[in-house]
Design a protein around this motif. Structure first.
Motif, short mmCIF file in Angstrom:
data_model
loop_
_atom_site.label_atom_id
_atom_site.label_comp_id
_atom_site.label_asym_id
_atom_site.label_seq_id
_atom_site.Cartn_x
_atom_site.Cartn_y
_atom_site.Cartn_z
N VAL A 86 0.87 -1.19 0.00
CA VAL A 86 0.00 0.00 0.00
C VAL A 86 0.90 1.23 0.00
CG1 VAL A 86 -1.77 1.32 1.24
CG2 VAL A 86 -1.83 -1.19 1.27
N ARG A 87 0.63 2.15 -0.93
CA ARG A 87 1.39 3.40 -0.98
C ARG A 87 0.46 4.57 -0.64
NH1 ARG A 87 4.98 5.21 -6.13
NH2 ARG A 87 2.93 5.32 -7.19
N LEU A 88 0.89 5.40 0.31
CA LEU A 88 0.13 6.56 0.76
C LEU A 88 0.93 7.82 0.45
CD1 LEU A 88 -0.88 5.17 4.26
CD2 LEU A 88 -2.28 5.17 2.19
N LYS A 89 0.25 8.82 -0.12
CA LYS A 89 0.90 10.09 -0.43
C LYS A 89 0.10 11.23 0.19
CE LYS A 89 2.78 8.70 -4.94
NZ LYS A 89 2.80 9.02 -6.40
N ASN A 90 0.81 12.24 0.64
CA ASN A 90 0.18 13.43 1.18
C ASN A 90 -0.48 14.19 0.04
OD1 ASN A 90 -0.56 15.82 2.41
ND2 ASN A 90 1.41 16.18 3.37
N LEU A 91 -1.79 14.40 0.14
CA LEU A 91 -2.52 15.17 -0.87
C LEU A 91 -2.48 16.65 -0.51
CD1 LEU A 91 -5.74 13.08 -1.55
CD2 LEU A 91 -3.94 13.61 -3.19
N PRO A 92 -2.35 17.53 -1.49
CA PRO A 92 -2.41 18.97 -1.19
C PRO A 92 -3.81 19.36 -0.74
CG PRO A 92 -2.39 18.60 -3.56
CD PRO A 92 -2.12 17.27 -2.92
N GLY A 93 -3.93 20.48 -0.05
CA GLY A 93 -5.23 20.97 0.41
C GLY A 93 -6.13 21.35 -0.74
N ASP A 94 -7.38 21.60 -0.43
CA ASP A 94 -8.35 21.94 -1.48
C ASP A 94 -8.34 23.41 -1.84
OD1 ASP A 94 -9.52 23.13 0.73
OD2 ASP A 94 -11.11 21.64 0.91
N GLY A 95 -7.49 24.20 -1.18
CA GLY A 95 -7.40 25.62 -1.50
C GLY A 95 -8.51 26.46 -0.91
N ILE A 96 -9.42 25.82 -0.19
CA ILE A 96 -10.56 26.55 0.39
C ILE A 96 -10.46 26.57 1.90
CG2 ILE A 96 -13.07 26.64 0.59
CD1 ILE A 96 -13.18 25.20 -2.12
N SER A 97 -10.41 25.39 2.51
CA SER A 97 -10.36 25.30 3.97
C SER A 97 -8.91 25.37 4.44
CB SER A 97 -11.00 24.00 4.45
OG SER A 97 -10.36 22.89 3.87
N ALA A 98 -8.70 26.05 5.56
CA ALA A 98 -7.36 26.12 6.13
C ALA A 98 -7.05 24.79 6.81
CB ALA A 98 -7.28 27.25 7.15
N ARG A 99 -5.91 24.20 6.54
CA ARG A 99 -5.54 22.93 7.13
C ARG A 99 -4.02 22.83 7.17
NH1 ARG A 99 -3.53 19.56 3.29
NH2 ARG A 99 -3.53 17.83 4.76
N PRO A 100 -3.49 22.08 8.14
CA PRO A 100 -2.04 21.88 8.16
C PRO A 100 -1.59 21.16 6.90
CG PRO A 100 -3.06 21.17 10.22
CD PRO A 100 -4.17 21.42 9.26
N ALA A 101 -0.39 21.46 6.45
CA ALA A 101 0.13 20.81 5.24
C ALA A 101 0.57 19.39 5.50
CB ALA A 101 1.30 21.63 4.70
N VAL A 102 0.78 19.03 6.77
CA VAL A 102 1.29 17.71 7.12
C VAL A 102 0.15 16.72 7.31
CG1 VAL A 102 2.56 16.40 8.87
CG2 VAL A 102 3.38 18.66 8.15
N ALA A 103 0.29 15.51 6.76
CA ALA A 103 -0.65 14.42 7.01
C ALA A 103 0.03 13.41 7.92
CB ALA A 103 -1.05 13.75 5.70
N THR A 104 -0.75 12.74 8.77
CA THR A 104 -0.18 11.75 9.68
C THR A 104 -0.88 10.40 9.52
OG1 THR A 104 -1.67 12.52 11.44
CG2 THR A 104 0.56 13.45 11.38
N ILE A 105 -0.15 9.33 9.83
CA ILE A 105 -0.67 7.97 9.69
C ILE A 105 -0.42 7.21 10.98
CG2 ILE A 105 -0.70 5.89 8.26
CD1 ILE A 105 0.97 7.56 6.20
N ASP A 106 -1.46 6.55 11.48
CA ASP A 106 -1.37 5.75 12.69
C ASP A 106 -1.26 4.26 12.36
OD1 ASP A 106 -1.59 4.65 15.22
OD2 ASP A 106 -3.69 5.17 15.48
N ALA A 107 -2.08 3.77 11.42
CA ALA A 107 -2.08 2.35 11.09
C ALA A 107 -2.77 2.12 9.75
CB ALA A 107 -2.77 1.52 12.18
N VAL A 108 -2.45 0.99 9.13
CA VAL A 108 -3.04 0.60 7.85
C VAL A 108 -3.54 -0.84 8.01
CG1 VAL A 108 -2.65 0.24 5.39
CG2 VAL A 108 -1.45 2.10 6.60
N GLY A 109 -4.85 -1.05 7.87
CA GLY A 109 -5.42 -2.38 8.12
C GLY A 109 -6.23 -2.91 6.96
#
Length: 258
Positions: A226-249
């Motif tokens: 499984v490959r996970l990539k950080n998606l950019p924001g939608d340009g509308i809502s303010a959100r941190p640029a960093v994505a975090t992962i706890d587990a993949v099941g």
């Protein structure tokens, strides 16, 4: 090194008489930059393999980590069915292979722009095994939940070693991603060998499921990566640029080799 090369480039090019020589010099620059990038990525991948050995219980790896004052993440191998307090529409999520349903190995970890990332959220073993934040609030709200962070441009590949991800034959989620906060946005791809990838969807928020049947893969599929990539924001809502992962099941899963 890249900065030094770029600073020297105009001086060198100015001394070159012909376009052909200029093109040759450009190719040299590109090769030098690729060599530096390859060396950096090679070090990251070697670290990923080391984390995997420790997580799977390699005694030498664990002893070496503890001699450095580190406590490595070790994946527990309980196999009985287990439910987590997560609802997918009107369905309760159950992992039929229990804690064995979760990713066992880190293949690659490329965090992207590391500036602003603490060492605590670059611990690759944090993504292995069952979720730490499954008991209610997302990890970020608890403060004691280890996660792995992906900055802009970051990606991570994990692997199942004793089971494979399959489709379910219906519209239920087959793969579940536990992230560390409500703002994470991740694209999700699956593969059989870690080289060729199939896009199957994305996850937004503290956790979310992916139906790989919707991407054309049914019960006879057998994905181990499984490959996970950080998606950019939608340009509308303010959100941190960093994505975090706890587990993949893997919810839809079967034993390796079956």
């Amino acid at each position: 090194m890249r900065l030094s090369i770029r600073l020297l480039a105009p001086i060198a090019v100015a001394a070159i008489a012909t376009p052909a020589q200029a093109q040759f010099f450009d190719r040299l620059l590109d090769r030098a930059e690729r060599a530096v990038k390859g060396e950096i990525e090679g070090k990251v991948d070697r670290e990923a393999r080391k984390v995997t050995r420790c997580a799977l219980g390699d005694a030498t790896c664990i002893k070496a980590a503890r001699s450095r004052g580190e406590e490595p993440e070790i994946v527990r191998r309980e196999s009985g069915p287990k439910a987590y307090p997560v609802i997918d529409g009107d369905r309760e999520i159950r992992f039929p292979m229990g804690e064995r349903s979760f990713a066992d190995a880190v293949v690659t970890y490329r965090p992207g722009d590391r500036r602003g990332l603490s060492r605590a959220v670059q611990g690759q073993g944090n993504v292995l095994g069952a979720p730490d934040g499954a008991g209610g609030a997302p990890c970020a709200a608890r403060g004691d939940c280890p996660v792995v962070a992906l900055a802009p441009g970051g990606e991570m590949v994990v692997r199942f070693t004793d089971n494979v991800l399959t489709g379910s034959g219906d519209d239920a989620s087959d793969l579940w991603i536990f992230t560390g906060d409500a703002h994470s946005r991740l694209s999700v791809e699956v593969g059989v060998d870690g080289k060729t990838w199939e896009p199957v969807g994305s996850v937004h928020g503290p956790r979310g499921g992916v139906d790989i049947d919707a991407a054309g893969f049914g019960p006879y599929a057998a994905f181990s990566h499984v490959r996970l990539k950080n998606l950019p924001g939608d340009g509308i809502s303010a959100r941190p640029a960093v994505a975090t992962i706890d587990a993949v099941g893997a919810i839809s899963t079967r034993e390796l080799g079956q």
